[in-house]
Design a protein around this motif. Structure first.
Motif, PDB file in Angstrom:
ATOM      1  N   GLY A 167      45.316  48.086  12.834  1.00 33.39           N
ATOM      2  CA  GLY A 167      43.986  48.680  12.756  1.00 33.39           C
ATOM      3  C   GLY A 167      42.865  47.674  12.705  1.00 33.39           C
ATOM      4  O   GLY A 167      41.703  48.045  12.473  1.00 33.39           O
ATOM      5  N   LEU A 168      43.178  46.408  12.948  1.00 33.62           N
ATOM      6  CA  LEU A 168      42.153  45.350  12.875  1.00 33.62           C
ATOM      7  C   LEU A 168      42.600  44.230  13.811  1.00 33.62           C
ATOM      8  O   LEU A 168      43.802  43.998  13.994  1.00 33.62           O
ATOM      9  CB  LEU A 168      42.031  44.854  11.436  1.00 33.62           C
ATOM     10  CG  LEU A 168      40.864  43.979  11.015  1.00 33.62           C
ATOM     11  CD1 LEU A 168      39.520  44.684  11.274  1.00 33.62           C
ATOM     12  CD2 LEU A 168      40.971  43.638   9.529  1.00 33.62           C
ATOM     13  N   LEU A 169      41.636  43.554  14.404  1.00 36.44           N
ATOM     14  CA  LEU A 169      41.910  42.437  15.312  1.00 36.44           C
ATOM     15  C   LEU A 169      41.346  41.161  14.702  1.00 36.44           C
ATOM     16  O   LEU A 169      40.178  41.108  14.327  1.00 36.44           O
ATOM     17  CB  LEU A 169      41.227  42.685  16.670  1.00 36.44           C
ATOM     18  CG  LEU A 169      41.834  43.782  17.537  1.00 36.44           C
ATOM     19  CD1 LEU A 169      40.832  44.243  18.591  1.00 36.44           C
ATOM     20  CD2 LEU A 169      43.110  43.286  18.202  1.00 36.44           C
ATOM     21  N   ILE A 228      38.873  48.941  18.125  1.00 33.70           N
ATOM     22  CA  ILE A 228      39.409  48.408  16.864  1.00 33.70           C
ATOM     23  C   ILE A 228      38.511  47.254  16.409  1.00 33.70           C
ATOM     24  O   ILE A 228      38.209  46.353  17.204  1.00 33.70           O
ATOM     25  CB  ILE A 228      40.860  47.931  17.051  1.00 33.70           C
ATOM     26  CG1 ILE A 228      41.765  49.105  17.408  1.00 33.70           C
ATOM     27  CG2 ILE A 228      41.370  47.206  15.803  1.00 33.70           C
ATOM     28  CD1 ILE A 228      41.915  50.147  16.306  1.00 33.70           C
ATOM     29  N   PRO A 229      38.071  47.248  15.146  1.00 40.17           N
ATOM     30  CA  PRO A 229      37.131  46.220  14.698  1.00 40.17           C
ATOM     31  C   PRO A 229      37.775  44.840  14.602  1.00 40.17           C
ATOM     32  O   PRO A 229      38.989  44.699  14.672  1.00 40.17           O
ATOM     33  CB  PRO A 229      36.697  46.714  13.308  1.00 40.17           C
ATOM     34  CG  PRO A 229      37.779  47.628  12.862  1.00 40.17           C
ATOM     35  CD  PRO A 229      38.367  48.233  14.101  1.00 40.17           C
ATOM     36  N   ILE A 230      36.904  43.842  14.439  1.00 40.40           N
ATOM     37  CA  ILE A 230      37.308  42.437  14.458  1.00 40.40           C
ATOM     38  C   ILE A 230      37.053  41.796  13.107  1.00 40.40           C
ATOM     39  O   ILE A 230      36.032  42.079  12.457  1.00 40.40           O
ATOM     40  CB  ILE A 230      36.492  41.676  15.532  1.00 40.40           C
ATOM     41  CG1 ILE A 230      36.806  42.215  16.925  1.00 40.40           C
ATOM     42  CG2 ILE A 230      36.764  40.167  15.465  1.00 40.40           C
ATOM     43  CD1 ILE A 230      35.874  41.673  18.012  1.00 40.40           C
ATOM     44  N   THR A 231      37.970  40.940  12.695  1.00 36.67           N
ATOM     45  CA  THR A 231      37.762  40.119  11.509  1.00 36.67           C
ATOM     46  C   THR A 231      38.010  38.664  11.888  1.00 36.67           C
ATOM     47  O   THR A 231      38.820  38.388  12.779  1.00 36.67           O
ATOM     48  CB  THR A 231      38.679  40.572  10.352  1.00 36.67           C
ATOM     49  OG1 THR A 231      38.279  39.942   9.138  1.00 36.67           O
ATOM     50  CG2 THR A 231      40.145  40.251  10.628  1.00 36.67           C
ATOM     51  N   HIS A 235      30.597  45.605  14.468  1.00 34.42           N
ATOM     52  CA  HIS A 235      32.046  45.807  14.400  1.00 34.42           C
ATOM     53  C   HIS A 235      32.795  44.512  14.116  1.00 34.42           C
ATOM     54  O   HIS A 235      33.997  44.426  14.363  1.00 34.42           O
ATOM     55  CB  HIS A 235      32.546  46.431  15.710  1.00 34.42           C
ATOM     56  CG  HIS A 235      31.878  47.725  16.031  1.00 34.42           C
ATOM     57  ND1 HIS A 235      32.020  48.850  15.246  1.00 34.42           N
ATOM     58  CD2 HIS A 235      31.025  48.071  17.032  1.00 34.42           C
ATOM     59  CE1 HIS A 235      31.291  49.835  15.751  1.00 34.42           C
ATOM     60  NE2 HIS A 235      30.668  49.390  16.834  1.00 34.42           N
ATOM     61  N   VAL A 236      32.062  43.522  13.584  1.00 36.62           N
ATOM     62  CA  VAL A 236      32.663  42.222  13.302  1.00 36.62           C
ATOM     63  C   VAL A 236      32.545  41.910  11.816  1.00 36.62           C
ATOM     64  O   VAL A 236      31.454  42.028  11.230  1.00 36.62           O
ATOM     65  CB  VAL A 236      31.981  41.099  14.109  1.00 36.62           C
ATOM     66  CG1 VAL A 236      32.598  39.742  13.749  1.00 36.62           C
ATOM     67  CG2 VAL A 236      32.112  41.358  15.606  1.00 36.62           C
ATOM     68  N   SER A 251      36.261  51.029  10.531  1.00 34.16           N
ATOM     69  CA  SER A 251      36.266  52.205  11.407  1.00 34.16           C
ATOM     70  C   SER A 251      36.411  51.801  12.863  1.00 34.16           C
ATOM     71  O   SER A 251      35.849  50.786  13.303  1.00 34.16           O
ATOM     72  CB  SER A 251      34.984  53.002  11.235  1.00 34.16           C
ATOM     73  OG  SER A 251      34.996  53.709  10.020  1.00 34.16           O
ATOM     74  N   ILE A 252      37.117  52.627  13.603  1.00 34.95           N
ATOM     75  CA  ILE A 252      37.273  52.395  15.029  1.00 34.95           C
ATOM     76  C   ILE A 252      35.956  52.762  15.707  1.00 34.95           C
ATOM     77  O   ILE A 252      35.414  53.852  15.482  1.00 34.95           O
ATOM     78  CB  ILE A 252      38.419  53.262  15.596  1.00 34.95           C
ATOM     79  CG1 ILE A 252      39.724  52.912  14.873  1.00 34.95           C
ATOM     80  CG2 ILE A 252      38.568  53.051  17.105  1.00 34.95           C
ATOM     81  CD1 ILE A 252      40.864  53.852  15.173  1.00 34.95           C
ATOM     82  N   ALA A 253      35.433  51.841  16.499  1.00 34.03           N
ATOM     83  CA  ALA A 253      34.144  52.067  17.155  1.00 34.03           C
ATOM     84  C   ALA A 253      34.263  53.216  18.158  1.00 34.03           C
ATOM     85  O   ALA A 253      35.271  53.356  18.857  1.00 34.03           O
ATOM     86  CB  ALA A 253      33.688  50.802  17.872  1.00 34.03           C
TER      87      ALA A 253
END
Lengths: 317, 217
Positions: A136-138, A167-170, A203-204, A314-316
């Motif tokens: 759920g995260l990239l 899928i959001p980014i970290t 989303h980052v 949250s998924i964009a």
């Protein structure tokens, strides 16, 4: 309008049900699989029973959700994560993406970006580690003073996978280069690359903002719309928690209350209660009371612990 | 080893991280002589005499790793037109004692003997400092380097001191951390923290080889 969703290892959930969340931890990892050649591997967590005990303490302190920021290549096992989630009733979000070059799987060091995008999309849309459990995260990691070489290629793959899936980014900056990057964090480089790739900074999540913090850089991240994640709370060889409090208050004063995230990046036994450490609950048990004592009200605390993680994960659309 | 580093947080950062370039860099291998590397003399002989050989296990492991990596790195450095300087020491201890006999054998240790090249430079200095010795300073000046690659043992003393001296003299410094051996693993961590920041850069041998070969963009 459909409510925002978050992808956990036990399926998608409405973002409003995430609860109190720790958006950057490790609960099952093995640094021995990395080859950085420079020292002993210490980030090893392989005892799921022990992790269940530690996460129970997190739950008892009010924790309801946790991100395991371990990616493929150094010990992620989404099957184990799902089992831990089932046993503790804590939402667990698994991570796809790429860590630093030394820890990349061999294909990530040679395949073109298109192949890497395919891999990431498969992990978040179909499943990871041979299962139907989805990430759920990239994640994108930098371990050099510049975003270059394979880390740059992988960062672009992450950006493009986000554009395709929402899928959001970290992000991760290695502590070993924190004195070689102006501001101490590769977040500026990451945001520049992501924006080139058409990613909305909203989303980052910029990770490890509290290892070698500079309020001027943190202000820049927040002003550009990204989440500023204080995720090594309690690790006082990087920064005193008292300094973290001061930085959080400074960001709140600047009106960035909706962009701050808190976590503790537990990744080894010595950081858990069983090993004499402060555990996954340190933010909730020790840091939040400090924030309260410095005048942060319950509404703001709910933003930091619940609303902001829900938005960040949250998924964009 | 977790140590706070507030000074390094405000130490100015150069615009471009140190990167060795042909004609502008030199590789200095500190104290790669038998007295500090070989089992039958110097440090290890003194430890054996005292009955404390076991205390040097972590140092020995690091030496073995450093030797492996230096054997890979030195030929690559020479190919990249980076001269190699072997800087030995005539004293075993931290302090230079005029009455103390010099180390009898200052030749490069056996583990590295076959990666020595006749074009390399050899200097012998009385103590830890690289830059207070006229011979060493002359050798460095002849390389026209503005970036020094520093490696060797006992890193938490010799490479640490050389790094800080070099920085204060205006050099950039690159340290292949796995070509360095400190007296223990913990001291290697301390050494790493001590030399890290600003115009000094810590890399692995693999990274440095890629940089010197031009394959690391």
């Amino acid at each position: 309008m459909r409510e925002a969703r978050i992808r956990t290892v036990r399926g998608d959930i409405p973002a409003s049900t995430l609860g109190v969340a720790a958006p950057h931890e490790h609960i099952f990892c093995d640094q021995r699989l990395c080859d950085d050649g420079a020292g002993p591997a210490v980030m090893v967590l392989r005892d799921s029973d022990l992790i269940v005990d530690e996460l129970t303490l997190f739950a008892n302190a009010g924790g309801q959700a946790i991100v395991d920021a371990t990616v493929f290549g150094w010990g992620r096992d989404v099957g184990v994560l799902a089992s831990i989630s089932e046993r503790t009733r804590i939402h667990v979000i698994a991570c796809s993406g790429f860590y630093t070059e030394a820890c990349m799987p061999s294909f990530a060091r040679r395949e073109p970006v298109e192949q890497l995008v395919e891999f990431l999309v498969r992990e978040v849309e179909v499943g990871c580690d041979g299962t139907d459990i989805r990430a759920g995260l990239l994640k994108s990691g930098v371990s050099s003073p510049r975003l270059e070489g394979r880390e740059e290629v992988c960062a672009r793959a992450v950006a493009r996978a986000h554009r395709l899936t929402g899928i959001p980014i970290t992000t991760h900056t290695s502590g070993s280069v924190r004195f070689h990057i102006p501001g101490g964090n590769a977040g500026s480089m990451h945001l520049q690359l992501f924006e080139e790739e058409g990613v909305d900074p909203a989303h980052v999540i910029i990770g490890h903002c509290d290892e070698n913090a500079d309020i001027r850089q943190l202000r820049e991240f927040a002003s550009r719309g990204a989440f500023v994640q204080f995720d090594v709370v309690g690790k006082e060889h990087w920064l005193l928690d008292a300094t973290r409090i001061a930085l959080v208050l400074a960001l709140l004063d600047l009106g960035h209350e909706r962009q701050i995230l808190l976590s503790s990046d537990r990744n080894r036994l010595s950081e858990l209660h069983a090993g004499g450490g402060r555990g996954y609950d340190h933010v909730l048990t020790n840091f939040v009371p400090l924030l309260r004592s410095r005048g942060v009200d319950e509404e703001t605390l709910k933003l930091l612990l619940v609303t902001n993680p829900a938005a960040a994960l949250s998924i964009a659309a | 080893m977790n140590l706070r580093t507030p000074y390094r947080m405000v130490d100015p950062i150069p615009d471009v991280p140190p990167r060795p370039e042909p004609g502008k860099a030199a590789l200095i291998v500190l104290d790669a002589q038998a007295a500090f590397w070989s089992d039958d003399t110097g440090l290890f002989a003194a430890a054996r005499d005292r009955g404390v050989t076991r205390e040097f296990d972590e140092y020995r492991e690091q030496l073995e790793r450093a030797a492996r990596n230096l054997r890979q790195l030195l030929p690559v450095a020479r190919e990249a037109q980076i001269p190699v300087v072997w800087a030995s020491r005539s004293s075993l201890g931290l302090a230079v004692d005029p009455g103390e006999p010099s180390i009898a054998d200052d030749a490069v240790c056996e583990a590295l003997a076959d990666v020595v090249d006749e074009q390399d430079c050899f200097v012998v200095r009385p103590g830890i400092s690289l830059f207070t010795d006229p011979g060493a300073r002359e050798a460095l000046a002849s390389t026209t380097a503005d970036t020094l690659i520093l490696a060797g043992a006992l890193a938490n003393f010799t490479v640490a001191v050389a790094t800080l001296e070099a920085l204060s003299l205006g050099y950039h410094v690159v340290i292949p951390i796995d070509c360095c051996a400190s007296e223990s693993v913990d001291w290697q961590d301390v050494f790493r923290l001590q030399v890290h920041g600003g115009r000094s850069r810590i890399v692995t041998t693999r990274e440095l080889v890629e940089i010197l070969r031009g394959s690391r963009t």
